[in-house]
Design an enzyme around this catalytic site. Structure first.
Site, PDB file in Angstrom:
ATOM      1  N   THR A 252     -74.277 -13.320  22.066  1.00 36.48           N
ATOM      2  CA  THR A 252     -75.482 -12.851  21.386  1.00 36.48           C
ATOM      3  C   THR A 252     -75.373 -13.203  19.912  1.00 36.48           C
ATOM      4  OG1 THR A 252     -75.822 -11.019  22.920  1.00 36.48           O
ATOM      5  CG2 THR A 252     -76.911 -10.861  20.798  1.00 36.48           C
ATOM      6  N   PHE A 254     -76.342 -12.564  16.180  1.00 32.57           N
ATOM      7  CA  PHE A 254     -76.809 -11.503  15.292  1.00 32.57           C
ATOM      8  C   PHE A 254     -77.102 -12.085  13.908  1.00 32.57           C
ATOM      9  CE2 PHE A 254     -74.880  -9.055  18.599  1.00 32.57           C
ATOM     10  CZ  PHE A 254     -75.503  -7.810  18.588  1.00 32.57           C
TER      11      PHE A 254
END
Length: 734
Positions: A252, A254
């Protein structure tokens, strides 16, 4: 002495076109003064006999506490993957604050409650998180860093529970889907919950409450949570399995978002990335040409994505289109903006040229930030990170928080006082009293109106009592009386309050308020223009009436941002569209349109718009304009005329347009009358020629006419031939 004088300057004397620009300038001034003080102190220490390098080294180093102010918001419960990502990027000693949703993280940064927000924008398996892309556009925050976080799911259970005891698993639906094969292999039934760390929290607290909060059939002894190992540590759960995901390529991305960018700290040798958003015209090959601005300069892309255009951007694009004279047909029904990441910094000359080229082709371009790649930190963030390393260890309860001061403030209603309880003041009060405490004050006796609305009324001679305990003071008086109204108020009672003006012309009101409060820097000033009329009974207006209505605001001088945001939330909750715009820009664009609209509304009174059983869309629109200012006082309209230097020009244009219409109507009427007269003259001439022709035929022996008939063509011709001649005459007339 000079430094102290500078520090005592009111915000109105600080250079800048908006509140955020002024705060940035003030911050730079403070940093400069601090640097000067530091040089003076070091100079004096070196010149004193008490200072020597040996004694300095012998002193025990006491870590600075300034880095402890590095507060970062993330979405989720403590122990969520977002918190773990935040700590991977900034270290375990950073103060991480969990927020209930993504937008609250943006709000916390924008309102200066936290320094940064660490939020996910895309996942290698699940794709982009569109909500955060939309929020990136809505909030004016800058991307300061990025971090690619490896998502590693863990099986968490209570102390004493073994893996073979597990029958159920709870977690976020996406986490359950990513561990589906593993759970199926163990015969574990998944059950979706709202959050990964929240699931671990539910199992941990199951014995602390009378109801476990778990679905029926589940107990803390036969249920596990799929979450991060950090959640296991925080909630006291054992990690039965680490890496339970089916695919180990789950990453993921960020972004670390702040109020100010860090591009100036990026060196040429630091690999950088830039994120932008832009909108293109509806022409063939527009996207190809936009991307060519970068590809022809060998600038590599890392991501591109399209999103539907927001309402605010769509309004701006329509405004730009009207400015250059384009028609409505050029605006497509479905409009998109593009988010683009490319591997270069805006300080690079190639990038500067590419962006300049793109701005020539695009309708809108915004740089979201230039930042280093691969979790690198630069500038003040890197300094804070290094300083945190030397800080003493802190308790988990001090570095992992779940609330902000504004959370308790949001529960408390505002104490709002409205000065000027005319139709517009009553209109605002009718909405605001639903969630907040409202009182009013007016020169006239408005006590009956206040009682009808269940609002406390104060006469002007009780102004001190009226202002006591208020959080917000709304000045709903006409502009021509604004300065007189402000001067009549006790300044000491206004200290610490938010003063809000609702005049349609903002620059005049802004200057009056800032000049009046120049010696009181603790008085906040917010200049607004709620752009909707007050027709009808203000107490009967519903939320639907407010929906979609614009309100323009200028943070002229606001220190308590959460309070001003709380006030504007009244309009946002009513689904109004809130625009932040400088007062000067507002008056040069919006104010002119407002004056013309109100002028037309007063011209279209009820006598010109009679009720009809069947109405067209055009008539209904005119009726809305006519009713818009029916309840407004003439003083409010006169203020729009007096303080708008272009108002007389618009009146002159209206008069010229009306005179031009009258001239066109008169000319068309005269033309049609002349045309009808010419047709009548031509008809008479044709009849005369026909009579003469018949007479010539009769004289040639074809018809025998009496002498009297030959001399008078109007008499009927005798016999059968006379009937034929009359028929011929009638045919010619026809």
């Amino acid at each position: 002495r000079v430094a102290n004088q500078i520090l005592e300057l009111p915000l109105s004397q600080i250079p800048g076109t908006s509140y955020h620009h002024k705060m940035h300038a003030m911050s730079r001034i403070h940093h400069g003064i601090a640097l000067i003080y530091g040089i003076l102190i070091v100079t004096r220490l070196k010149s004193s006999s008490a200072f020597s390098p040996q004694t300095a080294r012998s002193q025990k180093t006491v870590p600075s506490k300034t880095a402890l102010n590095l507060r970062v918001a993330y979405q989720g419960e403590p122990g969520a993957y977002s918190e773990k990502s935040t700590r991977e990027l900034l270290g375990d000693k950073v103060i991480a604050i969990g927020r209930p949703d993504f937008e609250s993280c943006f709000k916390a940064v924008a309102s200066f409650e936290v320094d940064y927000a660490c939020l996910p924008v895309e996942n290698s398996l699940g794709g982009s998180i569109h909500e955060n892309y939309d929020l990136l556009f809505r909030y004016d925050l800058k991307v300061c860093a990025e971090h690619e976080f490896r998502v590693q799911h863990c099986i968490l259970a209570k102390e004493g529970v073994e893996l073979e005891d597990i029958k159920f698993a709870i977690s976020h639906p996406q986490a359950l889907a990513q561990c589906d094969n593993y759970l199926r292999g163990l015969g574990i039934t998944p059950h979706p919950m709202y959050d990964t760390a929240g699931s671990a929290k539910m199992i941990s607290e199951a014995n602390l409450v009378s109801e476990t909060g778990l679905p029926e059939g589940m107990t803390p002894e036969n249920t596990c949570a799929i979450a991060s190992d950090l959640a296991g540590k925080f909630y006291g759960l054992n990690v039965l399995k680490q890496g339970a995901e089916d695919d180990d390529s789950n990453f993921t991305r960020f972004l670390l978002l702040g109020r100010k960018g860090i591009v100036q700290y990026i060196s040429k040798s630091t690999p950088a990335k830039t994120s932008i958003v832009f909108a293109l015209p509806n022409t063939a090959g527009a996207l190809y040409k936009a991307l060519a601005c970068f590809s022809m300069r060998d600038i590599d892309f890392s991501k591109i994505e399209s999103r539907p255009t927001s309402a605010a951007l769509l309004s701006y694009l329509k405004f730009r289109r009207d400015q250059i004279g384009k028609t409505d047909s050029s605006m497509p029904r479905f409009r998109y903006c593009f988010y683009l990441d490319f591997l270069s910094s805006t300080l690079d000359s190639n990038t500067e040229n590419a962006l300049a080229h793109l701005r020539e082709q695009a309708d809108f371009v915004r740089v979201l930030g230039s930042y280093p790649t691969k979790s690198r930190l630069v500038g003040p963030i890197a300094d804070a990170y290094e300083e945190l390393k030397i800080q003493p260890e802190m308790d988990r309860s001090e570095t992992s928080l779940v609330s902000l001061p504004s959370d308790s403030d949001e529960v408390q209603p505002l104490n709002i006082g409205i000065i000027g309880f005319g139709s517009f003041g009553q209109f605002l009060a009718a909405r605001m009293k639903k969630e907040h405490r409202v009182s009013c004050m007016d020169q006239a006796d408005k006590s009956s109106d206040a009682r009808r609305m269940d609002i406390d009324f104060y006469p002007t001679f009780e102004s001190s009592q009226f202002l006591t305990g208020l959080d917000v003071v709304i000045l709903a008086v006409p502009m021509i009386y604004l300065e007189e109204c402000v001067r009549s108020l006790p300044m000491e009672e206004l200290r610490g309050k938010l003063i809000i003006d609702v005049s349609p012309l903002q620059m005049q009101s802004k200057n009056i308020l800032l000049n009046a409060f120049r010696d009181f820097p603790d008085i906040d000033v917010l200049v607004t223009n709620p752009m909707f009329g007050t027709s009808g009974d203000p107490t009967t207006e519903t939320t639907d009436f407010w929906e979609g209505r614009p309100i323009v605001c200028d943070f002229a001088r606001v220190a308590d941002i959460p309070r001003s945001d709380k006030y504007l939330k009244i309009f946002k909750d009513a689904r109004c569209i809130v625009f932040e715009m400088d007062s000067e820009q507002h008056d040069s664009t919006v104010a002119d349109a407002e004056f013309v609209t109100h002028m037309m509304s007063r011209l279209l009174d009820r006598k010109l718009l009679p009720p009809t059983p069947v109405t067209s869309k055009e008539f209904s629109a005119l009726s809305e304009v006519g009713e818009m200012t029916y309840g407004d006082s003439f003083d409010r309209f006169f203020g729009m005329y007096k303080y708008n230097e272009r108002a007389k020009d618009y009146l002159s244009i209206m008069r010229e347009n009306l005179a031009d219409i009258e001239r066109q109507l008169a000319a068309r009427e005269a033309y049609l009358a002349a045309k009808a007269e010419m047709r009548q003259s031509d008809r008479q001439q044709l009849l005369a020629e026909t009579r003469l022709l018949l007479q010539e035929i009769a004289q040639g022996g074809h018809l025998s006419l009496p002498e009297a008939d030959r001399s008078n063509g109007d008499q009927q011709l005798p016999g059968d031939d006379s009937d034929a001649a009359r028929d011929l005459t009638l045919d010619v007339k026809g």
